[in-house]
Design a protein around this motif. Structure first.
Motif, PDB file in Angstrom:
ATOM      1  N   LYS A   1     -19.522 -19.323 -15.173  1.00 42.62           N
ATOM      2  CA  LYS A   1     -18.938 -20.620 -14.848  1.00 42.62           C
ATOM      3  C   LYS A   1     -19.119 -21.643 -15.967  1.00 42.62           C
ATOM      4  CE  LYS A   1     -21.190 -21.313 -11.039  1.00 42.62           C
ATOM      5  NZ  LYS A   1     -21.651 -21.954  -9.775  1.00 42.62           N
ATOM      6  N   SER A   2     -20.255 -21.596 -16.647  1.00 43.56           N
ATOM      7  CA  SER A   2     -20.579 -22.694 -17.568  1.00 43.56           C
ATOM      8  C   SER A   2     -20.724 -22.285 -19.023  1.00 43.56           C
ATOM      9  CB  SER A   2     -21.878 -23.378 -17.128  1.00 43.56           C
ATOM     10  OG  SER A   2     -22.955 -22.466 -17.164  1.00 43.56           O
ATOM     11  N   CYS A   3     -20.569 -21.006 -19.335  1.00 43.93           N
ATOM     12  CA  CYS A   3     -20.721 -20.553 -20.726  1.00 43.93           C
ATOM     13  C   CYS A   3     -19.470 -19.830 -21.209  1.00 43.93           C
ATOM     14  CB  CYS A   3     -21.930 -19.633 -20.862  1.00 43.93           C
ATOM     15  SG  CYS A   3     -23.501 -20.379 -20.422  1.00 43.93           S
ATOM     16  N   ASN A   4     -18.302 -20.296 -20.777  1.00 42.40           N
ATOM     17  CA  ASN A   4     -17.061 -19.646 -21.172  1.00 42.40           C
ATOM     18  C   ASN A   4     -16.522 -20.159 -22.499  1.00 42.40           C
ATOM     19  OD1 ASN A   4     -16.439 -22.144 -20.252  1.00 42.40           O
ATOM     20  ND2 ASN A   4     -14.978 -21.493 -18.675  1.00 42.40           N
ATOM     21  N   ARG A   5     -17.260 -21.090 -23.122  1.00 46.10           N
ATOM     22  CA  ARG A   5     -16.915 -21.575 -24.457  1.00 46.10           C
ATOM     23  C   ARG A   5     -18.136 -21.456 -25.351  1.00 46.10           C
ATOM     24  NH1 ARG A   5     -15.011 -27.556 -23.629  1.00 46.10           N
ATOM     25  NH2 ARG A   5     -15.459 -27.512 -25.877  1.00 46.10           N
ATOM     26  N   ILE A   6     -17.875 -21.161 -26.632  1.00 51.61           N
ATOM     27  CA  ILE A   6     -18.985 -20.965 -27.557  1.00 51.61           C
ATOM     28  C   ILE A   6     -19.746 -22.256 -27.805  1.00 51.61           C
ATOM     29  CG2 ILE A   6     -17.704 -21.443 -29.692  1.00 51.61           C
ATOM     30  CD1 ILE A   6     -20.370 -18.709 -29.103  1.00 51.61           C
ATOM     31  N   ASP A   7     -19.089 -23.394 -27.574  1.00 50.12           N
ATOM     32  CA  ASP A   7     -19.724 -24.669 -27.908  1.00 50.12           C
ATOM     33  C   ASP A   7     -20.446 -25.300 -26.729  1.00 50.12           C
ATOM     34  OD1 ASP A   7     -17.566 -25.348 -26.403  1.00 50.12           O
ATOM     35  OD2 ASP A   7     -16.723 -26.791 -27.811  1.00 50.12           O
ATOM     36  N   LYS A   8     -20.545 -24.600 -25.608  1.00 57.06           N
ATOM     37  CA  LYS A   8     -21.202 -25.202 -24.462  1.00 57.06           C
ATOM     38  C   LYS A   8     -21.709 -24.123 -23.516  1.00 57.06           C
ATOM     39  CE  LYS A   8     -20.557 -28.890 -21.044  1.00 57.06           C
ATOM     40  NZ  LYS A   8     -19.593 -29.874 -20.482  1.00 57.06           N
ATOM     41  N   CYS A   9     -22.940 -24.276 -23.068  1.00 53.04           N
ATOM     42  CA  CYS A   9     -23.512 -23.318 -22.129  1.00 53.04           C
ATOM     43  C   CYS A   9     -24.609 -24.042 -21.349  1.00 53.04           C
ATOM     44  CB  CYS A   9     -24.080 -22.107 -22.852  1.00 53.04           C
ATOM     45  SG  CYS A   9     -24.706 -20.817 -21.750  1.00 53.04           S
ATOM     46  N   VAL A  10     -24.263 -24.527 -20.166  1.00 51.62           N
ATOM     47  CA  VAL A  10     -25.204 -25.295 -19.371  1.00 51.62           C
ATOM     48  C   VAL A  10     -25.930 -24.357 -18.408  1.00 51.62           C
ATOM     49  CG1 VAL A  10     -25.517 -27.267 -17.846  1.00 51.62           C
ATOM     50  CG2 VAL A  10     -23.679 -27.287 -19.534  1.00 51.62           C
ATOM     51  N   LEU A  11     -27.013 -23.798 -18.885  1.00 56.81           N
ATOM     52  CA  LEU A  11     -27.871 -22.949 -18.068  1.00 56.81           C
ATOM     53  C   LEU A  11     -29.272 -23.549 -18.036  1.00 56.81           C
ATOM     54  CD1 LEU A  11     -26.994 -19.266 -19.121  1.00 56.81           C
ATOM     55  CD2 LEU A  11     -26.337 -20.453 -17.020  1.00 56.81           C
ATOM     56  N   ASP A  12     -30.079 -23.078 -17.107  1.00 60.88           N
ATOM     57  CA  ASP A  12     -31.471 -23.508 -17.065  1.00 60.88           C
ATOM     58  C   ASP A  12     -32.127 -23.244 -18.413  1.00 60.88           C
ATOM     59  OD1 ASP A  12     -34.486 -22.939 -16.556  1.00 60.88           O
ATOM     60  OD2 ASP A  12     -33.828 -23.982 -14.748  1.00 60.88           O
ATOM     61  N   ARG A  13     -32.941 -24.178 -18.879  1.00 63.75           N
ATOM     62  CA  ARG A  13     -33.543 -24.075 -20.210  1.00 63.75           C
ATOM     63  C   ARG A  13     -34.409 -22.834 -20.366  1.00 63.75           C
ATOM     64  NH1 ARG A  13     -37.183 -28.405 -21.292  1.00 63.75           N
ATOM     65  NH2 ARG A  13     -37.007 -27.901 -23.502  1.00 63.75           N
ATOM     66  N   TYR A  14     -34.903 -22.293 -19.255  1.00 66.08           N
ATOM     67  CA  TYR A  14     -35.787 -21.135 -19.346  1.00 66.08           C
ATOM     68  C   TYR A  14     -35.041 -19.845 -19.654  1.00 66.08           C
ATOM     69  CZ  TYR A  14     -40.059 -23.542 -18.100  1.00 66.08           C
ATOM     70  OH  TYR A  14     -41.160 -24.363 -18.123  1.00 66.08           O
ATOM     71  N   TRP A  15     -33.732 -19.818 -19.458  1.00 68.60           N
ATOM     72  CA  TRP A  15     -32.973 -18.623 -19.833  1.00 68.60           C
ATOM     73  C   TRP A  15     -31.672 -18.974 -20.553  1.00 68.60           C
ATOM     74  CZ3 TRP A  15     -34.984 -19.219 -14.811  1.00 68.60           C
ATOM     75  CH2 TRP A  15     -34.142 -19.813 -13.866  1.00 68.60           C
ATOM     76  N   GLN A  16     -31.523 -20.188 -21.006  1.00 68.35           N
ATOM     77  CA  GLN A  16     -30.380 -20.561 -21.833  1.00 68.35           C
ATOM     78  C   GLN A  16     -30.504 -19.896 -23.199  1.00 68.35           C
ATOM     79  OE1 GLN A  16     -30.245 -24.560 -23.488  1.00 68.35           O
ATOM     80  NE2 GLN A  16     -28.152 -24.797 -22.730  1.00 68.35           N
ATOM     81  N   PRO A  17     -29.429 -19.344 -23.749  1.00 68.61           N
ATOM     82  CA  PRO A  17     -29.496 -18.755 -25.091  1.00 68.61           C
ATOM     83  C   PRO A  17     -30.030 -19.751 -26.122  1.00 68.61           C
ATOM     84  CG  PRO A  17     -27.452 -18.120 -24.019  1.00 68.61           C
ATOM     85  CD  PRO A  17     -28.101 -19.131 -23.126  1.00 68.61           C
ATOM     86  N   PHE A  18     -30.768 -19.242 -27.088  1.00 68.12           N
ATOM     87  CA  PHE A  18     -31.375 -20.090 -28.112  1.00 68.12           C
ATOM     88  C   PHE A  18     -30.345 -20.925 -28.864  1.00 68.12           C
ATOM     89  CE2 PHE A  18     -34.513 -16.409 -28.319  1.00 68.12           C
ATOM     90  CZ  PHE A  18     -35.440 -17.036 -27.503  1.00 68.12           C
ATOM     91  N   ILE A  19     -29.187 -20.336 -29.119  1.00 69.70           N
ATOM     92  CA  ILE A  19     -28.180 -20.963 -29.957  1.00 69.70           C
ATOM     93  C   ILE A  19     -27.779 -22.337 -29.430  1.00 69.70           C
ATOM     94  CG2 ILE A  19     -26.303 -19.815 -28.709  1.00 69.70           C
ATOM     95  CD1 ILE A  19     -26.356 -20.601 -32.463  1.00 69.70           C
ATOM     96  N   TYR A  20     -27.939 -22.555 -28.125  1.00 64.15           N
ATOM     97  CA  TYR A  20     -27.504 -23.819 -27.528  1.00 64.15           C
ATOM     98  C   TYR A  20     -28.619 -24.869 -27.472  1.00 64.15           C
ATOM     99  CZ  TYR A  20     -23.657 -20.849 -26.081  1.00 64.15           C
ATOM    100  OH  TYR A  20     -22.606 -19.974 -26.098  1.00 64.15           O
ATOM    101  N   GLY A  21     -29.828 -24.508 -27.851  1.00 60.70           N
ATOM    102  CA  GLY A  21     -30.932 -25.439 -27.698  1.00 60.70           C
ATOM    103  C   GLY A  21     -31.336 -26.222 -28.926  1.00 60.70           C
ATOM    104  N   CYS A  22     -31.207 -25.613 -30.109  1.00 60.10           N
ATOM    105  CA  CYS A  22     -31.785 -26.236 -31.302  1.00 60.10           C
ATOM    106  C   CYS A  22     -30.805 -26.418 -32.458  1.00 60.10           C
ATOM    107  CB  CYS A  22     -32.992 -25.419 -31.775  1.00 60.10           C
ATOM    108  SG  CYS A  22     -34.422 -25.536 -30.678  1.00 60.10           S
TER     109      CYS A  22
END
Length: 312
Positions: free
Chosen positions: A206-227
């Motif tokens: 639902k929330s990671c269908n674009r490479i530039d956005k992925c709104v998941l819980d920080r504990y399992w969100q891919p690294f690429i979206y955090g830093c």
């Protein structure tokens, strides 16, 4: 607070190349200067030379991933300041991912801050560090990116995923995740690992269908979206799997008395633990997880099959 990275820094292929060349110069200039200082031993000298070469290899993998993925040319458009801490006494800028030795580094930063007289071994760094050292705004972060000792740490995505499940879903000690557990329980009727993975994949769809956005819980969100790895020129890229060597090298280079961390025993059991959990998943789920964390695997040179059961 979410802020747009396009207001922070636009990273074209040419500018990223210039950054990488500059980074090489910075790393090796630092090494040469350290050669002129009072080295504790020849062993440390050889160790640090090898470690700096490894840093160049890690930086090269980040650069390669950023340049080869057209959608990443301008990076992740939203940057969460809550992922960053800046400690002024030692000029440290740290971008962190939960379940990647965060407690260890928070404690190291807190003990060495030298600005807090009340800090002791019983002080909970998770209640202090974000409150005191989270950057106040994007301008503050911009001003310190180029001049600070910046670092981040990553971990094999599947190992981190299992650790997050055990800590936040399987064990009921964290009250903040009561609602998340209830959500999974209502969706699937249980809290087993398979249900957790189905929940993660459903949310990602639902929330990671674009490479530039992925709104998941920080504990399992891919690294690429955090830093914002394609925008921010981190001085050092550390790995959970080599935290003992990375901590030692950071102490030698920065002259900050970071304490040694030894994870050899736990690393020996890591593959068995991940194997045990991933045996419960079907191939469709595993393939979906590989796609979700694809850029993490590529950017940080992790083998997606390394920790999996041999029969998968």
């Amino acid at each position: 607070m979410y802020l747009y990275v396009k207001d922070f820094h636009t990273c074209s292929k040419s500018s990223y190349f210039r950054y990488f060349v500059s980074l090489n110069c910075v790393l090796w200039t630092g090494y040469i200067l350290l050669q002129l200082s009072d080295w504790p031993s020849l062993e440390d000298d050889k160790f640090l030379e090898s470690w700096l070469k490894l840093q160049l290899e890690r930086q090269a993998m980040v650069k390669k991933t950023c340049l080869n993925k057209d959608d990443l040319e301008f990076g992740v458009p939203e940057l969460d300041l809550k992922n960053f801490v800046y400690e002024p006494h030692n000029n440290l800028l740290y971008c962190y991912h939960p379940k990647v030795s965060t407690s260890t580094w928070f404690q190291q930063i807190l003990v060495n801050s030298k600005t807090l007289d009340w800090v002791n071994s019983d002080t909970n760094p998770h209640s202090v560090i974000p409150r005191l050292y989270t950057p106040k705004n994007i301008g503050f972060l911009r001003n310190h990116v180029q001049t600070s000792i910046s670092f981040t740490m990553v971990r094999h995505p599947f190992e981190r995923l299992v650790s997050a499940y055990k800590d936040k879903i399987q064990i009921f000690s964290d009250k903040e995740y009561d609602n998340k557990r209830k959500e999974i329980l209502n969706e699937y009727g249980n809290l087993n690992f398979e249900s957790f993975i189905e929940h993660v994949l459903r949310e990602a769809k639902k929330s990671c269908n674009r490479i530039d956005k992925c709104v998941l819980d920080r504990y399992w969100q891919p690294f690429i979206y955090g830093c914002a790895y394609c925008q921010i020129p981190y001085t050092y890229l550390l790995k959970h799997e080599t935290i003992d060597k990375d901590t030692r090298a950071m102490a030698l280079i920065t002259k900050i008395p970071f304490k040694s961390v030894h994870l050899e025993k736990s690393n020996e059991n890591t593959r068995d633990v991940v194997n045990e959990f991933f045996k419960r998943l079907n191939q469709t789920q595993i393939d979906a997880l590989k796609r979700l964390y694809e850029l993490d695997f590529k950017m940080f040179d992790y083998d997606p099959d390394f920790l999996l059961p041999h029969n998968l």
